[in-house]
Design an enzyme around this catalytic site. Structure first.
Site, PDB file in Angstrom:
ATOM      1  N   GLY A 152     -19.894 -64.795 -37.920  1.00  0.00           N
ATOM      2  CA  GLY A 152     -20.942 -64.786 -36.890  1.00  0.00           C
ATOM      3  C   GLY A 152     -21.911 -65.916 -37.182  1.00  0.00           C
ATOM      4  O   GLY A 152     -21.881 -66.510 -38.263  1.00  0.00           O
TER       5      GLY A 152
ATOM      6  N   GLY B 284     -24.580 -67.475 -38.641  1.00  0.00           N
ATOM      7  CA  GLY B 284     -25.482 -67.117 -39.733  1.00  0.00           C
ATOM      8  C   GLY B 284     -26.721 -67.992 -39.781  1.00  0.00           C
ATOM      9  O   GLY B 284     -27.715 -67.646 -40.402  1.00  0.00           O
TER      10      GLY B 284
ATOM     11  N   LYS C  50     -28.984 -75.316 -34.620  1.00  0.00           N
ATOM     12  CA  LYS C  50     -28.286 -75.059 -35.896  1.00  0.00           C
ATOM     13  C   LYS C  50     -29.296 -75.253 -37.027  1.00  0.00           C
ATOM     14  O   LYS C  50     -29.902 -76.316 -37.134  1.00  0.00           O
ATOM     15  CB  LYS C  50     -27.121 -76.039 -36.016  1.00  0.00           C
TER      16      LYS C  50
ATOM     17  N   ASP D 149     -29.533 -68.500 -46.138  1.00  0.00           N
ATOM     18  CA  ASP D 149     -30.952 -68.596 -45.759  1.00  0.00           C
ATOM     19  C   ASP D 149     -31.162 -68.941 -44.277  1.00  0.00           C
ATOM     20  O   ASP D 149     -32.298 -69.031 -43.817  1.00  0.00           O
ATOM     21  CB  ASP D 149     -31.669 -69.638 -46.641  1.00  0.00           C
TER      22      ASP D 149
ATOM     23  N   ARG E  28     -27.452 -78.634 -30.790  1.00  0.00           N
ATOM     24  CA  ARG E  28     -26.042 -78.913 -30.507  1.00  0.00           C
ATOM     25  C   ARG E  28     -25.712 -78.456 -29.093  1.00  0.00           C
ATOM     26  O   ARG E  28     -26.120 -77.368 -28.683  1.00  0.00           O
ATOM     27  CB  ARG E  28     -25.192 -78.173 -31.531  1.00  0.00           C
TER      28      ARG E  28
ATOM     29  N   ASP F 228     -12.525 -70.055 -37.380  1.00  0.00           N
ATOM     30  CA  ASP F 228     -13.851 -69.964 -36.750  1.00  0.00           C
ATOM     31  C   ASP F 228     -14.384 -71.346 -36.385  1.00  0.00           C
ATOM     32  O   ASP F 228     -15.384 -71.455 -35.675  1.00  0.00           O
ATOM     33  CB  ASP F 228     -14.855 -69.244 -37.668  1.00  0.00           C
ATOM     34  N   ASN F 229     -13.730 -72.382 -36.875  1.00  0.00           N
ATOM     35  CA  ASN F 229     -14.158 -73.743 -36.551  1.00  0.00           C
ATOM     36  C   ASN F 229     -13.201 -74.408 -35.573  1.00  0.00           C
ATOM     37  O   ASN F 229     -13.132 -75.631 -35.505  1.00  0.00           O
ATOM     38  CB  ASN F 229     -14.270 -74.578 -37.824  1.00  0.00           C
TER      39      ASN F 229
ATOM     40  N   ASP G  16     -18.042 -78.072 -35.433  1.00  0.00           N
ATOM     41  CA  ASP G  16     -18.467 -77.768 -36.807  1.00  0.00           C
ATOM     42  C   ASP G  16     -18.152 -78.902 -37.780  1.00  0.00           C
ATOM     43  O   ASP G  16     -17.182 -78.860 -38.532  1.00  0.00           O
ATOM     44  CB  ASP G  16     -17.902 -76.431 -37.294  1.00  0.00           C
TER      45      ASP G  16
HETATM   46  P1  AMP Z   1     -19.419 -73.154 -41.679  1.00  0.00           P
HETATM   47  O1  AMP Z   1     -18.849 -73.506 -43.014  1.00  0.00           O
HETATM   48  O2  AMP Z   1     -20.622 -73.969 -41.291  1.00  0.00           O
HETATM   49  O3  AMP Z   1     -18.387 -73.133 -40.608  1.00  0.00           O
HETATM   50  O4  AMP Z   1     -19.985 -71.673 -41.828  1.00  0.00           O
HETATM   51  C1  AMP Z   1     -19.192 -70.555 -42.150  1.00  0.00           C
HETATM   52  C2  AMP Z   1     -20.014 -69.295 -41.982  1.00  0.00           C
HETATM   53  O5  AMP Z   1     -21.105 -69.274 -42.897  1.00  0.00           O
HETATM   54  C3  AMP Z   1     -20.626 -69.143 -40.596  1.00  0.00           C
HETATM   55  O6  AMP Z   1     -20.625 -67.762 -40.285  1.00  0.00           O
HETATM   56  C4  AMP Z   1     -22.027 -69.660 -40.794  1.00  0.00           C
HETATM   57  O7  AMP Z   1     -22.913 -69.146 -39.846  1.00  0.00           O
HETATM   58  C5  AMP Z   1     -22.351 -69.180 -42.199  1.00  0.00           C
HETATM   59  N1  AMP Z   1     -23.360 -70.021 -42.868  1.00  0.00           N
HETATM   60  C6  AMP Z   1     -23.218 -71.285 -43.306  1.00  0.00           C
HETATM   61  N2  AMP Z   1     -24.358 -71.730 -43.874  1.00  0.00           N
HETATM   62  C7  AMP Z   1     -25.266 -70.715 -43.785  1.00  0.00           C
HETATM   63  C8  AMP Z   1     -26.639 -70.553 -44.182  1.00  0.00           C
HETATM   64  N3  AMP Z   1     -27.309 -71.526 -44.783  1.00  0.00           N
HETATM   65  N4  AMP Z   1     -27.226 -69.374 -43.905  1.00  0.00           N
HETATM   66  C9  AMP Z   1     -26.547 -68.385 -43.297  1.00  0.00           C
HETATM   67  N5  AMP Z   1     -25.270 -68.474 -42.909  1.00  0.00           N
HETATM   68  C10 AMP Z   1     -24.620 -69.623 -43.145  1.00  0.00           C
HETATM   69 MG    MG Z   2     -18.361 -72.837 -38.704  1.00  0.00          MG
END
Ligand code: AMP
Ligand code: MG
Length: 492
Positions: free
Chosen positions: A94, A96, A117, A129, A180, A256-257, A266
């Site tokens: 989800g 985050g 973002k 965070d 974005r 998810d990407n 992403d």
């Molecule tokens: P990503 O690697 O950017 O595709 O992120 C993978 C998952 O980790 C997604 O659900 C993001 O929303 C979550 N995520 C990545 N960085 C953070 C962060 N700093 N705080 C909270 N969730 C994160």
């Molecule tokens: Mg992602």
């Protein structure tokens, strides 16, 4: 409130939020967390104008909106739920650290998501965070805008605004929010999430929504979910072929990407390849090369199988029949990918007609490039600039022989060599966002508050097929060994 409305008319935002109407399991209401000192550091004027925004006003006063401190009228912020296979392992995820402000309707009636973002924690943040550092957000901006200019489907970047607050990673960094813009943020992982709820109505609702939003032409076919799958397979085959032709390595092709509508999404540890080698990997965490350059078509196929599995209950009431139907579609992916790859490879070689031997001609060129560690971009560009004889690769007798065969091949078509040059220059970029230039620009921006190298880089990247002097630093590969040591990180 009157003031806010007034401001909105000035800003040009035009919200019409449809994702919210999906069953509540798919999203959670979530406002961005306010920040202490918003400041727009990068703004995409040309793109903003195409979205129908009032560029000058947004740029001058929009920091509060583009960090989430204030909400535009009509924005109904949510975090979206999704799941995903991360390096092959299934997780419920989800947004985050991303918040969807809503859907904006552009002057030419396109519906786009506006997402912040790095806008703070959400119910899906787990231990994160919810924040983003300036460097990775500027990096996403550069890479996505470069991809767009190269003619590759992608999410776009409207702005980067700093928050005035540090984010803590291995050290403190300035925090930032990227605005974005995407055709949508529906992912393969969104379907996996829907399937994981084991509630067929929810899966059906997401499928209907996606068809209505992206593929209305399949709504009245005999089997819309199956046709949806076919459309996604086709769009991914095309997208990955485009990546392969500019040397783009996504780096983290988790499900998810992968966007359903075929946009690159992403930008985390992505990078462009310099010397050609199919096993090239830059991501610090991709130790097995799962997402290496050459493995991208296989991984796209693997991800599409996950999408198909999620759709099975909607395709046929008999699971066996359903599996047979999706298998027939999935089996076509390698051929579809290859057909797109070959069609564009012919263009990269200046070829207009078709001969069976073209495949061998293309593969032989790649083999010579791999053997000689040749620069992928510059080798193709040299062909397009009639300067192949001046490349280091020309010292290789095998390549010299290849050039003779290539020229003979070009003579077996009606078009002239000059026509081939025009074609090749339109598809073989002179510039790509080379890792060392991206890092140099980010370092100046983040460490020295100097945005000028970044602006200059963006300006060159906005016109990648234009003829550039080959001595320009923007066309030069990095110094020897730079790539060997270059590591990219997930966009934290
Ligand atoms: P990503 O690697 O950017 O595709 O992120 C993978 C998952 O980790 C997604 O659900 C993001 O929303 C979550 N995520 C990545 N960085 C953070 C962060 N700093 N705080 C909270 N969730 C994160
Ligand atoms: Mg992602």
């Amino acid at each position: 409130m009157v003031n806010v409305k007034k401001l909105d008319i000035q800003y040009g935002f035009n919200f019409d939020n449809s994702y919210l109407k999906l069953p509540p399991i798919f999203h959670q209401k979530q406002k961005p967390t306010t920040v202490s000192n918003p400041n727009i550091v990068l703004f995409n004027d040309v793109f903003a104008a195409s979205l129908g925004l009032n560029t000058d006003v947004v740029k001058k006063q929009g920091g509060q909106f583009l960090t989430g401190n204030l909400l535009m009228n009509g924005s109904e912020p949510i975090a979206q739920a999704y799941a995903g296979h991360q390096f092959g392992h299934f997780n419920i995820l989800g947004d985050g650290r991303a918040i969807l402000l809503g859907e904006h309707i552009t002057p030419n009636k396109q519906r786009v998501d506006i997402q912040l973002k790095g806008a703070g924690r959400t119910p899906y943040s787990r231990s994160g965070d919810g924040r983003a550092a300036l460097g990775p957000m500027l990096r996403e901006y550069i890479m996505s805008e470069a991809m767009h200019a190269l003619g590759i489907a992608t999410t776009r970047s409207l702005a980067v605004a700093t928050t005035g607050e540090p984010v803590y990673r291995e050290a403190p960094y300035p925090g930032a929010v990227l605005t974005r813009i995407a055709a949508s943020h529906i992912r393969v992982g969104t379907f996996q999430f829907a399937a994981a709820t084991q509630n067929q109505q929810q899966l059906q609702a997401l499928t209907d929504y996606t068809i209505h939003r992206h593929f209305p032409e399949v709504a009245n076919t005999d089997n819309p979910p199956l046709e949806l799958l076919k459309r996604v397979i086709d769009l991914q085959a095309l997208l990955i072929a485009k990546w392969m032709h500019v040397g783009f390595i996504h780096g983290v092709m988790n499900t998810d990407n992968m966007s359903i509508c075929g946009e690159t999404i992403d930008y985390g540890p992505c990078a462009f390849m310099n010397s050609y080698h199919p096993e090239t990997v830059f991501s610090s965490i991709d130790t097995n090369g799962r997402y290496s350059f050459g493995n991208q078509p296989n991984i796209a196929h693997w991800n599409l199988i996950r999408l198909a599995e999620s759709l099975l209950p909607l395709i046929h009431e008999s699971e066996e029949q359903s599996i047979a139907m999706v298998t027939a579609c999935l089996q076509e992916f390698p051929n579809q990918f290859f057909a797109y790859w070959l069609a564009d490879m012919r263009k990269k070689l200046g070829i207009f007609n078709q001969e069976d031997e073209d495949i061998k001609l293309a593969e032989d060129l790649l083999m010579h490039m791999q053997k000689n560690k040749s620069d992928f971009t510059n080798t193709f560009r040299a062909l397009a600039q009639k300067s192949a004889e001046s490349t280091a690769l020309y010292q290789d007798a095998g390549f010299k022989n290849w050039l003779t065969l290539w020229k003979a091949r070009l003579s077996r078509q009606n078009e002239t060599f000059a026509d081939s040059i025009v074609l090749m220059q339109s598809v073989n970029p002179a510039v790509i966002p080379r890792n060392h230039l991206v890092e140099e620009a980010l370092d100046a921006a983040v460490s020295n508050n100097d945005m000028s190298p970044l602006h200059k880089l963006l300006s060159v990247l906005s016109n990648p097929y234009a003829a550039l002097d080959h001595s320009s630093k923007y066309t030069q590969p990095p110094a020897l060994l730079f790539d060997e040591q270059y590591k990219t990180f997930c966009g934290t």
